[in-house]
Scaffold this motif. Structure first.
Motif, PDB file in Angstrom:
ATOM      1  N   GLY A 270      -4.941  -7.861  -0.223  1.00 24.32           N
ATOM      2  CA  GLY A 270      -4.756  -6.452   0.130  1.00 24.32           C
ATOM      3  C   GLY A 270      -3.538  -5.853  -0.541  1.00 24.32           C
ATOM      4  O   GLY A 270      -2.776  -6.531  -1.216  1.00 24.32           O
ATOM      5  N   GLY A 271      -3.340  -4.561  -0.321  1.00 25.63           N
ATOM      6  CA  GLY A 271      -2.179  -3.879  -0.875  1.00 25.63           C
ATOM      7  C   GLY A 271      -2.355  -3.554  -2.331  1.00 25.63           C
ATOM      8  O   GLY A 271      -3.408  -3.801  -2.914  1.00 25.63           O
ATOM      9  N   ARG A 272      -1.319  -2.975  -2.925  1.00 26.74           N
ATOM     10  CA  ARG A 272      -1.397  -2.709  -4.360  1.00 26.74           C
ATOM     11  C   ARG A 272      -0.021  -2.871  -4.985  1.00 26.74           C
ATOM     12  O   ARG A 272       0.993  -2.839  -4.300  1.00 26.74           O
ATOM     13  N   ALA A 273      -0.019  -3.041  -6.294  1.00 25.81           N
ATOM     14  CA  ALA A 273       1.244  -3.232  -7.008  1.00 25.81           C
ATOM     15  C   ALA A 273       2.066  -1.955  -6.924  1.00 25.81           C
ATOM     16  O   ALA A 273       1.524  -0.862  -7.032  1.00 25.81           O
TER      17      ALA A 273
END
Lengths: 591, 289
Positions: A270-273
């Protein structure tokens, strides 16, 4: 081997602002060596690749450090010399050859132009000879007839070979390849990759191969560098990096890659850079890393040596995040033939009068995922759009719960329309940009007769089902990342309480980690809701992770239909075998 | 999963356009002129048809800018004369906008035959110069206000239809339209709530541009003497009535309406420019700059 490319302390900024896009980049490439630069979209890999040509895209500034090619610093070279160097010393092969080639010029002329600009060979005859030679090098016909063709008269693979021929024409010392096989079919890709490998080694060219696809570089590059949020987090010889990744991010990337052998289930993250300007003080990956500790958040770890020629920027190199440990894919089971949701019998689809899909027969059981696999032009999308009622030129019988389906979605009953939901390939196009995500998801509910209040509640519920939160309802699509958009599009499909979900290449526009997360989500939903799924894809390894049964399509026919395990492990058709052998895989060499 | 950072929504096109000085200056000028045209008559020192005696005299006791034709006060006539032009221009643009949008959307959504028929019909109208078309109609049926609105409005329809169709053709191909079709949304609903919101930007730009032209044309036919009431004040007519004395003793009768019409077209043009830049900026993702 002599060192040809040397990048030292490279920092590239957003022009006019003190915000770095990439920073602290140190890379070296020797003659005849291919360095794979791997990263997700937005990681800065293309930006680094273009810096080898001394080029920065609009709004981007090459701020610090040096990029040397044979001792010439490309960053301090005057514009005139830079033009001279490009094409001759270093050349570039862009992603999409159909856009990169001038559609109004014959291909022979385009290659000659590159040679003339650098006055290759000193005479017209020498240049003509070189054109024929370079065409043979990229394994294209060098006949007069072929050279007089326009780009649109070539196939995608041939176009990319012309791109390669132009890049290699002046015998450059360095070549930058920016995902040159992304738009190509696996078999074409296998041939183009083989050509690149051969040319680089035969002519001692140093190559930088920029890609998001681990499997491609696994078989091509001698060394790989993994980029995350503008930093190189790991670098080393390909075999060793893949055998034992030092950085957790590399491990997640590998765990997310679809695996054809079925030895490991795809694992999403999950999440993003963090974007430029929003990057934390500590390790940029800490936020998403299972192993992150307080030290990680204090400062970005310095590169540490983790083996011969291997560096990684992690305080706990070689540690294995739990989630990336391999879990084998469960063997696919044979479905019961009893209750069929969707059945196709003798379906023939035409496209503007021409028959493109012939005599299709299959059934879909509740809770089953059938993968429709094929290369572009195999008719898989046309067929799936016909099932969805979006393409009307077909004959034959399609039944949903025993009741026959009309050709056009408009002629179907509301119940039938809601029962078959379609999720599109490109999440950037499938949500109306001028409408909130919530309003888009609410439409199927309103059509089914829900009042606004119930619809609102249901929208929140749907968003949570696809691992978003209810407050996403108020956002517009352009505020969402690609993965989030695709989740929202799936939520819209689910809102109709469908019996069949058609997923048309739903992950092909997404990065590997996001793709894995979407595949996980779909598998979960299928289990929870007993949804029957038609998963359309060109990606064979992906099929192993998600499908129960596989239908391999070629030229409008189903070549082979069987359980995923059967088709992949013991393919019966020659076509399937070729497709399987051309598909690049981590830990297995092709060609 | 962890939730990514919240990305701010792109500003609406109107907000983005408002950030530009050209838009604000344009809007300010339009506002002032509209106020003059609509409410100026309440500030008029004299009646619309009240003669102060001598015509075309610059120095008349009690008159600010002197008298014009038939001894009317120039300033008073100016304050009265804007309303017909402005109201007719706005009405004809609104008419053209609604019909043109409808034709453009229907043509874009129903490709092949209906599209061909509608757009060729538009081409036929486009082939005739707009001002000639309007003049012919008015010469035949008289310069009634509603006829002017109808003639200018209808002759503007093809231009808007073309722009809307051009923008909508690309939208029709996008998957969210297919998605609405798969859900069985009605055709009008797809046109209005799926496609229309995505062509608003070019539509706004075109609307502004067409308003500018409508002001010019309606001013022009007034100048040629085609007004519903030849005795009533009208900027276009005013220019014609006083052009003979422009270089002589009384320039104001011409200068005032000319300046007003010029400013009005420049100002609506500025707004159109601001909106189009905002639209391009939003589409390129650089609306912040």
């Amino acid at each position: 081997m002599s060192r040809v490319v040397s990048i030292q302390g490279l920092r590239i900024e957003v022009a006019g602002r003190d915000v770095d896009i990439v920073d602290e980049i140190n890379l070296e490439i020797s003659a005849g060596e291919i360095l794979g630069l791997v990263g997700e979209s937005g990681s800065g890999k293309t930006t680094v690749g273009l810096s080898l040509l001394g080029h920065a895209r609009r709004g981007v500034k090459l701020a610090l450090g040096e990029v040397r090619i044979n001792e010439t610093n490309m960053l301090t070279l005057p514009e005139r010399d830079l033009r001279e160097a490009r094409g001759k010393m270093v050349s570039y092969v862009p992603q999409d050859p159909s856009v990169a080639l001038n559609p109004a010029l014959r291909i022979g002329k385009q290659i000659i132009e590159v040679l003339e600009f650098h006055d290759f060979g000193g005479s017209s005859a020498a240049r003509q000879a070189r054109v024929r030679e370079v065409m043979e090098e990229v394994r294209l016909p060098s006949t007069r007839e072929f050279l007089r063709r326009y780009p649109h008269q070539l196939s995608g693979g041939q176009q990319q070979r012309v791109g390669l021929a132009m890049a290699f024409a002046n015998r450059p010392a360095v070549i930058v390849l920016d995902e040159p096989t992304t738009g190509l079919d696996v078999s074409t890709q296998a041939h183009v990759l083989a050509t690149i490998r051969r040319l680089a080694s035969e002519h001692g060219v140093a190559a930088l191969y920029v890609t998001h696809d681990l499997a491609v570089v696994a078989n091509l590059a001698h060394r790989i560098a993994v980029m995350y949020a503008g930093r190189v987090v790991e670098e080393g010889p390909t075999a060793e990096v893949f055998a034992n990744p030092a950085h957790p991010y590399t491990r997640y990337l590998m765990a997310a890659a679809p695996d054809m052998t079925g030895d490991h289930q795809m694992v999403g993250l999950g999440g993003r850079a963090p974007a430029p300007g929003r990057r934390p003080i500590g390790c940029f990956f800490a936020e998403r890393c299972e192993l992150a500790s307080d030290i990680c958040r204090e400062s970005f770890p310095k590169p540490v040596s983790v083996g011969v020629g291997r560096v990684a920027r992690c305080v706990t190199p070689m540690a294995i995040p739990d989630r990336t440990r391999a879990v084998p894919v469960a063997a696919s089971s044979k479905p019961r033939e009893s209750d069929t949701v969707l059945r196709l019998q003798g379906v023939v689809v035409s496209y503007t009068g021409k028959q493109v899909v012939h005599d299709i027969e299959f059934g879909l059981q509740p809770g089953e995922c059938l993968a429709l696999v094929g290369e572009s032009g195999s008719g898989k999308t046309t067929l799936s759009r016909s099932i969805g009622g979006l393409h009307h030129e077909w004959t034959g019988v399609m039944t949903l719960d025993g009741q026959s389906l009309s050709r056009s979605s408009r002629d179907r009953t509301m119940k039938q329309r809601l029962a078959i939901q379609y999720v599109f390939q490109n999440p950037y196009g499938s949500l109306n940009p001028r409408r909130t995500v919530g309003a888009s998801i609410a439409r199927p509910l309103m059509i089914a007769g829900a009042d606004e209040k119930t619809a609102d509640l249901k929208v929140g519920e749907m968003l949570e089902k696809v691992s978003l939160t209810a407050d996403y309802a108020a956002r517009y699509p352009d505020q969402l990342s690609g993965g989030e958009r695709q989740r929202a599009a799936i939520a819209r499909g689910l809102a109709a309480s469908p019996r069949v979900l058609i997923c048309d290449e739903v992950t092909s526009a997404l990065d590997v980690l996001v793709q894995a997360a979407i595949v996980e989500l779909l598998a979960e939903l299928r289990g929870d809701l007993g949804l029957a799924m038609l998963f359309v894809t060109h990606n064979l390894p992906l099929v192993r992770s998600i499908a129960d049964r596989v239908a391999v399509m070629a030229e409008g026919r189903i070549e082979e239909l069987g359980t995923a395990t059967e088709v992949i492990e013991t393919p019966k058709q020659e076509y399937t075998r070729r497709l399987l052998s051309d598909t690049p895989q981590i830990g297995r060499s092709t060609a | 999963m962890t939730i990514g950072q919240v990305v701010p929504a792109a500003p609406s096109i109107v907000k983005a356009a408002w950030r530009m000085w050209r838009t604000r200056i344009g809007a300010l000028i339009v506002l002032v002129l509209v106020a003059f045209a609509l409410f100026g008559r309440f500030l008029a020192p004299f009646g619309e048809n009240e003669s102060l005696g001598l015509p075309n005299k610059a120095n008349i006791e009690g008159s600010w800018l002197g008298t014009g034709k038939l001894g009317y006060d120039v300033w008073t006539r100016f304050l009265y004369g804007g309303r017909p032009i402005l109201v007719q221009a706005v009405l004809s643009t609104v008419l053209a906008l609604s019909l043109g949008t409808l034709v453009g959307l229907v043509a874009a959504y129903n490709r092949r035959r209906l599209d061909d028929f509608l757009m060729r019909a538009m081409d036929v109208i486009l082939a005739l110069p707009q001002i000639i078309l309007v003049l012919v109609v008015i010469a035949m049926f008289g310069a009634k206000a509603w006829l002017v609105v109808l003639a200018v409005g209808l002759s503007t329809v093809p231009r808007i239809a073309r722009v809307v169709r051009g923008a909508a053709v690309a939208v029709v191909e996008r998957d969210f339209v297919a998605s609405a079709e798969a859900l069985g949304e009605s055709r009008p609903r797809i046109l209005v709530s799926e496609i229309l919101p995505n062509v608003i930007a070019p539509l706004l730009v075109e609307a502004n541009l067409r308003l500018t032209y409508a002001v010019g044309i309606i001013g022009g036919i007034g100048f040629l003497g085609f007004t519903s009431d030849p005795g009533a004040a009208n900027w276009g007519l005013m220019i014609n009535e006083h052009r003979g004395v422009l270089a002589a003793e009384q320039p104001w009768g011409t200068m005032l309406p000319v300046t007003a019409i010029a400013l009005l077209t420049i100002a609506t043009g500025l707004i159109a420019d601001g909106v189009s830049r905002a639209a391009a900026g939003i589409d390129r993702g650089t609306a912040q700059a």
